[in-house]
Scaffold this motif. Structure first.
Motif, PDB file in Angstrom:
ATOM      1  N   LYS A 156      -6.160   0.486  -3.976  1.00  0.00           N
ATOM      2  CA  LYS A 156      -5.284   0.373  -2.800  1.00  0.00           C
ATOM      3  C   LYS A 156      -4.695   1.713  -2.379  1.00  0.00           C
ATOM      4  O   LYS A 156      -4.329   1.891  -1.231  1.00  0.00           O
ATOM      5  CB  LYS A 156      -4.198  -0.666  -3.048  1.00  0.00           C
ATOM      6  CG  LYS A 156      -4.762  -2.075  -2.976  1.00  0.00           C
ATOM      7  CD  LYS A 156      -3.697  -3.139  -2.889  1.00  0.00           C
ATOM      8  CE  LYS A 156      -4.359  -4.511  -2.769  1.00  0.00           C
ATOM      9  NZ  LYS A 156      -3.429  -5.607  -2.989  1.00  0.00           N
ATOM     10  N   ARG A 157      -4.600   2.653  -3.311  1.00  0.00           N
ATOM     11  CA  ARG A 157      -4.048   3.969  -2.936  1.00  0.00           C
ATOM     12  C   ARG A 157      -4.960   4.675  -1.942  1.00  0.00           C
ATOM     13  O   ARG A 157      -4.582   5.664  -1.326  1.00  0.00           O
ATOM     14  CB  ARG A 157      -3.820   4.827  -4.176  1.00  0.00           C
ATOM     15  CG  ARG A 157      -5.085   5.201  -4.929  1.00  0.00           C
ATOM     16  CD  ARG A 157      -4.735   6.006  -6.176  1.00  0.00           C
ATOM     17  NE  ARG A 157      -5.916   6.453  -6.883  1.00  0.00           N
ATOM     18  CZ  ARG A 157      -6.635   5.718  -7.709  1.00  0.00           C
ATOM     19  NH1 ARG A 157      -6.296   4.452  -7.907  1.00  0.00           N
ATOM     20  NH2 ARG A 157      -7.685   6.223  -8.326  1.00  0.00           N
ATOM     21  N   PHE A 158      -6.196   4.181  -1.811  1.00  0.00           N
ATOM     22  CA  PHE A 158      -7.105   4.722  -0.795  1.00  0.00           C
ATOM     23  C   PHE A 158      -6.895   4.015   0.550  1.00  0.00           C
ATOM     24  O   PHE A 158      -7.638   4.245   1.495  1.00  0.00           O
ATOM     25  CB  PHE A 158      -8.566   4.537  -1.220  1.00  0.00           C
ATOM     26  CG  PHE A 158      -8.987   5.441  -2.354  1.00  0.00           C
ATOM     27  CD1 PHE A 158      -9.581   6.674  -2.086  1.00  0.00           C
ATOM     28  CD2 PHE A 158      -8.795   5.069  -3.668  1.00  0.00           C
ATOM     29  CE1 PHE A 158      -9.964   7.513  -3.126  1.00  0.00           C
ATOM     30  CE2 PHE A 158      -9.170   5.905  -4.719  1.00  0.00           C
ATOM     31  CZ  PHE A 158      -9.754   7.132  -4.450  1.00  0.00           C
ATOM     32  N   GLN A 206       1.207   6.311  -6.974  1.00  0.00           N
ATOM     33  CA  GLN A 206      -0.028   6.875  -7.545  1.00  0.00           C
ATOM     34  C   GLN A 206      -0.532   8.084  -6.758  1.00  0.00           C
ATOM     35  O   GLN A 206      -1.454   8.746  -7.199  1.00  0.00           O
ATOM     36  CB  GLN A 206      -1.137   5.817  -7.557  1.00  0.00           C
ATOM     37  CG  GLN A 206      -0.768   4.557  -8.313  1.00  0.00           C
ATOM     38  CD  GLN A 206      -1.886   3.529  -8.283  1.00  0.00           C
ATOM     39  OE1 GLN A 206      -2.814   3.617  -7.493  1.00  0.00           O
ATOM     40  NE2 GLN A 206      -1.807   2.553  -9.164  1.00  0.00           N
ATOM     41  N   GLY A 207       0.052   8.326  -5.606  1.00  0.00           N
ATOM     42  CA  GLY A 207      -0.487   9.385  -4.754  1.00  0.00           C
ATOM     43  C   GLY A 207      -1.657   8.864  -3.950  1.00  0.00           C
ATOM     44  O   GLY A 207      -2.281   7.860  -4.312  1.00  0.00           O
ATOM     45  N   GLN A 255     -12.867  12.360  -5.640  1.00  0.00           N
ATOM     46  CA  GLN A 255     -13.410  13.098  -6.791  1.00  0.00           C
ATOM     47  C   GLN A 255     -12.667  12.724  -8.066  1.00  0.00           C
ATOM     48  O   GLN A 255     -13.273  12.505  -9.114  1.00  0.00           O
ATOM     49  CB  GLN A 255     -13.321  14.612  -6.548  1.00  0.00           C
ATOM     50  CG  GLN A 255     -14.103  15.428  -7.580  1.00  0.00           C
ATOM     51  CD  GLN A 255     -15.609  15.183  -7.467  1.00  0.00           C
ATOM     52  OE1 GLN A 255     -16.194  15.353  -6.427  1.00  0.00           O
ATOM     53  NE2 GLN A 255     -16.223  14.728  -8.563  1.00  0.00           N
ATOM     54  N   GLU A 256     -11.352  12.574  -7.917  1.00  0.00           N
ATOM     55  CA  GLU A 256     -10.555  12.213  -9.081  1.00  0.00           C
ATOM     56  C   GLU A 256     -10.962  10.830  -9.597  1.00  0.00           C
ATOM     57  O   GLU A 256     -11.075  10.608 -10.801  1.00  0.00           O
ATOM     58  CB  GLU A 256      -9.094  12.216  -8.634  1.00  0.00           C
ATOM     59  CG  GLU A 256      -8.081  12.333  -9.733  1.00  0.00           C
ATOM     60  CD  GLU A 256      -6.692  12.245  -9.119  1.00  0.00           C
ATOM     61  OE1 GLU A 256      -6.292  13.205  -8.418  1.00  0.00           O
ATOM     62  OE2 GLU A 256      -6.029  11.211  -9.319  1.00  0.00           O
ATOM     63  N   LEU A 257     -11.216   9.919  -8.655  1.00  0.00           N
ATOM     64  CA  LEU A 257     -11.631   8.571  -9.063  1.00  0.00           C
ATOM     65  C   LEU A 257     -12.978   8.617  -9.778  1.00  0.00           C
ATOM     66  O   LEU A 257     -13.171   7.985 -10.819  1.00  0.00           O
ATOM     67  CB  LEU A 257     -11.720   7.656  -7.829  1.00  0.00           C
ATOM     68  CG  LEU A 257     -12.234   6.238  -8.088  1.00  0.00           C
ATOM     69  CD1 LEU A 257     -11.215   5.434  -8.895  1.00  0.00           C
ATOM     70  CD2 LEU A 257     -12.528   5.512  -6.778  1.00  0.00           C
ATOM     71  N   ILE A 262       0.836  -1.197   0.000  1.00  0.00           N
ATOM     72  CA  ILE A 262       0.000   0.000   0.000  1.00  0.00           C
ATOM     73  C   ILE A 262       0.873   1.250   0.000  1.00  0.00           C
ATOM     74  O   ILE A 262       0.617   2.210  -0.730  1.00  0.00           O
ATOM     75  CB  ILE A 262      -0.982  -0.018   1.187  1.00  0.00           C
ATOM     76  CG1 ILE A 262      -2.078  -1.043   0.887  1.00  0.00           C
ATOM     77  CG2 ILE A 262      -1.578   1.375   1.453  1.00  0.00           C
ATOM     78  CD1 ILE A 262      -3.234  -1.042   1.826  1.00  0.00           C
ATOM     79  N   ALA A 263       1.970   1.213   0.773  1.00  0.00           N
ATOM     80  CA  ALA A 263       2.868   2.369   0.807  1.00  0.00           C
ATOM     81  C   ALA A 263       3.478   2.607  -0.574  1.00  0.00           C
ATOM     82  O   ALA A 263       3.546   3.739  -1.060  1.00  0.00           O
ATOM     83  CB  ALA A 263       3.951   2.152   1.854  1.00  0.00           C
ATOM     84  N   GLU A 264       3.887   1.525  -1.218  1.00  0.00           N
ATOM     85  CA  GLU A 264       4.487   1.636  -2.550  1.00  0.00           C
ATOM     86  C   GLU A 264       3.496   2.215  -3.558  1.00  0.00           C
ATOM     87  O   GLU A 264       3.823   3.127  -4.316  1.00  0.00           O
ATOM     88  CB  GLU A 264       4.885   0.241  -3.067  1.00  0.00           C
ATOM     89  CG  GLU A 264       6.333  -0.105  -2.848  1.00  0.00           C
ATOM     90  CD  GLU A 264       6.556  -1.591  -3.108  1.00  0.00           C
ATOM     91  OE1 GLU A 264       6.020  -2.122  -4.119  1.00  0.00           O
ATOM     92  OE2 GLU A 264       7.243  -2.229  -2.288  1.00  0.00           O
TER      93      GLU A 264
END
Ligand code: SF4
Lengths: 336, 615
Positions: B284-286, A318-319, A324-326, A311-313
């Motif tokens: 997963k970025r969420f 990806q930030g 909203q962006e999604l 998840i950190a990676e």
């Protein structure tokens, strides 16, 4: 993670629930040692979560003054998977029996081990179904007479240690309810291990299977158990006169006096190959002494650890997710 | 708008058109259908689609079991369904024709690839004679276009293997359709350029083929008319096309973000629900954690563990999976942990019809557990409504500390429609906090209004406590077998769920607000079919109205009041009358069950057969 110097006593881990096991049940000593070990570890009780299934031993959670989730039959490891994956900072412990772990929850046993979830799993194995009053379990012996096998059990017993090893367990150990000092040591090691720590505890059920582990805990135990010590030769017996050597792919019991010292196998807990641990797993029944102590301990990535890293990676790449962006992403069009 | 058309054919206006694309799995029918859908939507039409995948993954090419389909309805007014029967069938081979021809409207037409009707293909499809030589067999207007050969001709100058060129034939077909329905090719061209940004030659070849298709349609003088479907009164805004499963996934992540909680999803692959998992793993970025578990039981148990650890917890499955999860659902009820269980229903019982749709798991959601174990139920009525109802199910779960069922089905999950993209700030605020104040804490302390138990995460100092599957003392949270306490706890858990009726919208009447002759009630995906038939009756001046349930447990408070306003209540559902039974049991109000159980949604005609009799 806890750097507090606060000292805990065993009592800090004893809940206000009345313990309802039959007097003389082996579970008492396992509970007591677990509480003691936790107080020695020194982590605050709120950082510890116990998860259990159904059965006598699974009442464990109610007796621990930590967070606890008493679940349903067989599913403790699946629930623990969610708890630990969601919050890897917790110290998660599963306490259950042979029915839970080997029978109805066998699938979760295999797969939680395969994932190497970083938890401690204590299996209290009394080779019987106690809570339902005496039916045979997967670990009951062949020919064993129980309420559901009045003429003898037809099936071969299942060996939890062999099962754990073949599922890829990174920490496997065995102890008994009657050797608190040994159990204490093993539990400490299990806690310290990063990964799935499986502790198989031979436990007596005074009511339905009294004496089932007698050879390994009673007067004759020195002749029937092999107390494993890392880096030490596999020698056992009342007089320390017997040893384990290799005979092809099989173990063989010999008199120490009859062999050259170099032939005696030396225990290597951390052996990265499974050869030695499978070798020891074969010794759990019958003509061999039952190995006690840490059978295997190796480092491998843990599921929860790898998850946190992934998840950190992803977030670094990806930030942080932006809702909203999604919502706005993809193939969109605008109606004016 | 029209780029190619310059000839003088008249442009006929149409209201709504249903097109079915059918071909071999490898013919790109889903893609072609999706491209047509996008363009129609961008031209301002309302759209709804439904794919029809073959049930075998790799059925032999050219056989009837390998036929893949995609249906779209687009129109100049609100489109509620992907359409019952196609006006137009695109058949890329004989098998596609054989499977679909019986559905094509009498006054519809068929466009087929003449080149695919080789003797071998005709045999493979199971025809004994060439269907093209048998007018009686076709019995529809049929356009036989040399699609494959024209595609190859269009790409003569391209340095590509013949097979790759042949694969472009779906864009030739799309070009023909764009011309017939006076749609621009620009959106698809742009899409191709973006999609094949790294392989511009492929984009170019497909664009060339697409344009050649349009030119062919114009020059071949084959078609008597061009048609135009005027814009629908679609609300202003930005849209994208979403399937119900995608909308569910998006709704769940939106709920998690609006709750301020990380999402945990424990799941096990099962048709037709897996696409939700496929979507959520991308988030997963969420901070979303998904665990693909070893089985359905582990899926829900891990989810419960996640909920216990403080996550917004979700599990996704279909009916057979719910059956496996039912014991753990009881555990969720007795421990009063919040979670959403999505059931994308499919045909049952047992493995049943995995790729077909049905609504026969309502009573399972309602009663499929041991003991008194009430679970609120929310159902989505259209693909994009899956987004809203995912948020609604999440809202109830978090606010009332309870598992909540979200029922969708294969038809909604795989079907798609235009989804109006909302602003985050307009979505419900689901802010949820865990209790951290140990003052007076008891493990079953409740909010006096909602009756929700306090949610305390492990790790919180001073509040270590135990929960579990055994009944607990209402005060101390200790194991209790006390009869009076059990009575209290069972009734409290029920009262908590019943109380949700005060917190959900009332049942709305579409049609005669003051009452009238017939009220058709339904729930879930039957919405569109019922709405279409109600509209038709109303145009004829008949008193037929609709009331559609989103909340099935508990029912909206005014349910009986609404039913009483009508002379006859009809309940239409894709099962043997499950909502009907619930309504009877709850209100003892007479209603007529209108049921269908063919793995397919209702058609307007099927509703009319029953309603006509009653009028
Ligand atoms: S039945 Fe056996 S295992 Fe269960 S509590 Fe009694 S002695 Fe212990």
């Amino acid at each position: 993670m806890n750097t507090q110097a606060k000292k805990y006593t065993k009592k800090d881990f004893v809940s206000n629930q009345e313990v309802k096991w039959c007097s003389g049940c082996g579970d008492f000593s396992i509970l007591s040692q677990t509480q003691k070990v936790l107080s020695e570890i020194g982590r605050p009780p709120e950082e510890i979560t116990f998860v259990s299934g159904i059965g006598c031993s699974s009442r464990f959670t109610y007796y621990m003054d930590t967070y606890g989730f008493h679940t349903i039959h067989g599913r403790a490891l699946a629930v623990a998977t969610g708890v630990k994956t969601q919050n890897p900072d917790l110290s998660v412990w599963v306490a259950f029996g042979d029915g839970d772990g080997m029978s109805i929850g066998g699938n979760h046993f295999i797969h939680t081990i395969r994932r190497n979830l970083d938890i401690v799993c204590i299996m209290m194995d009394n080779r019987i179904y106690g809570l339902t009053k005496g039916q045979y379990s997967p670990t009951s012996l062949r020919d064993q007479i129980t309420k559901t096998s009045p003429f003898g059990k037809l099936e071969a017993p299942m060996d939890p240690v062999a099962m754990a090893l073949s599922s890829g367990a990174t920490f496997v150990a065995r102890s008994t309810d009657r050797n608190p000092k040994h159990l204490n040591e093993v539990l400490h090691k299990a806690y310290q291990h990063k990964g799935f720590s499986f502790v198989h505890v031979l436990q007596n059920c005074v009511i339905f299977n009294d004496g089932c582990h007698e050879p390994y805990v009673g007067k004759e135990k020195a002749d029937n158990t092999l107390m494993l010590k890392d880096g030490q030769p596999m020698i056992f017996g009342k007089e320390n006169d017997k040893a384990i050597v290799r005979d092809g792919f099989d173990p063989k019991v010999v008199n120490v006096a009859d062999v050259d010292a170099s032939e005696i196998l030396v225990h290597d807990e951390n052996s990265s190959s499974q050869g030695q641990s499978y070798f020891l797993a074969q010794m759990s029944e019958g003509k061999f002494p039952m190995p006690m102590g840490v059978i295997r301990q190796v480092e491998e990535p843990t599921y929860d650890g790898a998850y946190t890293e992934q998840i950190a990676e992803i977030t670094a790449k990806q930030g942080q997710g932006d809702l909203q962006e999604l919502l706005d992403s993809g193939d969109t069009w605008t109606v004016e | 708008m029209n780029q190619v058309n310059s000839n003088t054919l008249e442009l006929q206006e149409l209201g709504q058109v249903v097109i079915r694309f059918a071909g071999d799995s490898g013919d790109g029918m889903q893609l072609t259908g999706n491209q047509f859908t996008r363009t129609a939507a961008q031209s301002g039409n309302d759209v709804m689609t439904l794919p029809d995948f073959p049930s075998e993954i790799r059925a032999p090419a050219g056989t009837v079991s390998g036929v893949s389909g995609f249906q779209i309805q687009f129109g100049n007014k609100v489109v509620n369904t992907p359409g019952d029967y196609p006006d137009v069938l695109i058949a890329m081979n004989p098998a596609a024709l054989k499977v679909n021809i019986k559905d094509v409207k009498r006054d519809g037409f068929i466009l087929l690839d003449r080149d695919a009707f080789t003797e071998k293909n005709i045999q493979k499809a199971g025809y004994t004679v060439d269907p093209l030589s048998d007018e009686a067999l076709l019995n529809r207007m049929t356009y036989q276009a040399p699609i494959t050969s024209q595609t190859l001709r269009a790409l003569e100058g391209f340095d590509m293997p013949k097979k790759a060129k042949e694969r472009c034939k779906n864009f030739f077909t799309l070009g023909i359709l764009f011309w017939i329905y006076d749609q621009p090719s620009i959106h698809t061209e742009e899409w191709l350029k973006k999609k094949f940004a790294k392989k511009p030659s492929i984009a170019e070849a497909n664009i060339k083929t697409l344009k050649e298709g349009m030119i062919y349609a114009q020059n071949a003088s084959m078609f008597q008319a061009q048609f135009k479907v005027p814009q629908a009164p679609v609300k202003k805004g930005t849209y994208k096309s979403l399937t119900g499963n995608q909308a569910t996934a998006l709704g769940l992540i939106a709920a998690s973000e609006r709750a301020g909680l990380k999402m945990f999803l424990g799941s096990y692959p099962i048709t037709p629900a897996t696409d939700i998992l496929h979507e959520i793993v991308k988030y997963k970025r969420f901070g979303v954690k998904t665990v693909q578990c070893e089985d359905e039981i582990a899926g829900i148990c891990a989810t419960l563990g996640g909920a216990y650890a403080g996550a917004f917890a979700v599990t996704t499955t279909s009916g057979p999976g719910v059956a496996l999860k039912s014991e753990a659902l009881g555990l969720a009820v007795i421990t009063e942990l919040p979670m959403v269980i999505v059931n994308v229903q499919r045909g049952g019982p047992s493995t049943g019809l995995p790729t077909k749709t049905e609504q026969a798991d309502l009573l399972q959601a309602m009663y499929g557990r041991n003991g008194e174990a009430p679970i609120p139920i929310v159902a989505a009525k259209s693909p994009s409504d899956c987004f809203d109802q995912a948020i609604e199910a999440s809202r109830l779960a978090l606010k009332y500390m309870t598992p909540v069922f979200l029922l969708t089905d294969g038809y909604l999950g795989n079907g798609s429609e235009a989804f109006k993209i909302p602003r985050v700030e307009d979505l419900p605020d689901l802010t949820t906090t865990h209790r951290t104040d140990p003052e007076n804490f008891k493990s079953y302390s409740r909010d006096p209004k909602t009756l929700a138990r306090d949610w305390v995460k492990p790790g919180t100092p001073g509040m270590a406590h135990r929960i579990g599957s055994l009944e607990k003392d209402r005060e101390t949270g200790c194991v209790s077998h006390d009869p009076e306490n059990h009575n209290y706890m069972v009734r409290t858990r029920q009262a908590k769920v019943d109380g949700i009726a005060n917190d959900i919208p009332e049942l709305e009447i579409y049609g005669d607000q003051e009452g009238g002759d017939i009220l058709i009630m339904g729930w879930g995906s039957t919405f569109g079919a019922i709405r279409n038939s109600v509209d038709k009756y109303r145009v004829e001046g008949k008193s037929v109205s609709q009331a559609h349930f989103t909340h099935l447990c508990p029912f909206p408070k005014n349910t009986l009041e609404v039913m009483k306003k009508f002379k006859t209540v009809v309940i239409a559902e894709m099962n043997l009358g499950q909502l009907h039974k619930m309504i009877q049991a709850t209100y003892a109000h007479k209603a007529i069950a209108l049921t269908k159980i063919q793995g397919k949604p209702f058609t307007e005609a099927e509703i009319a057969v029953v309603v006509d009799e009653l009028l």
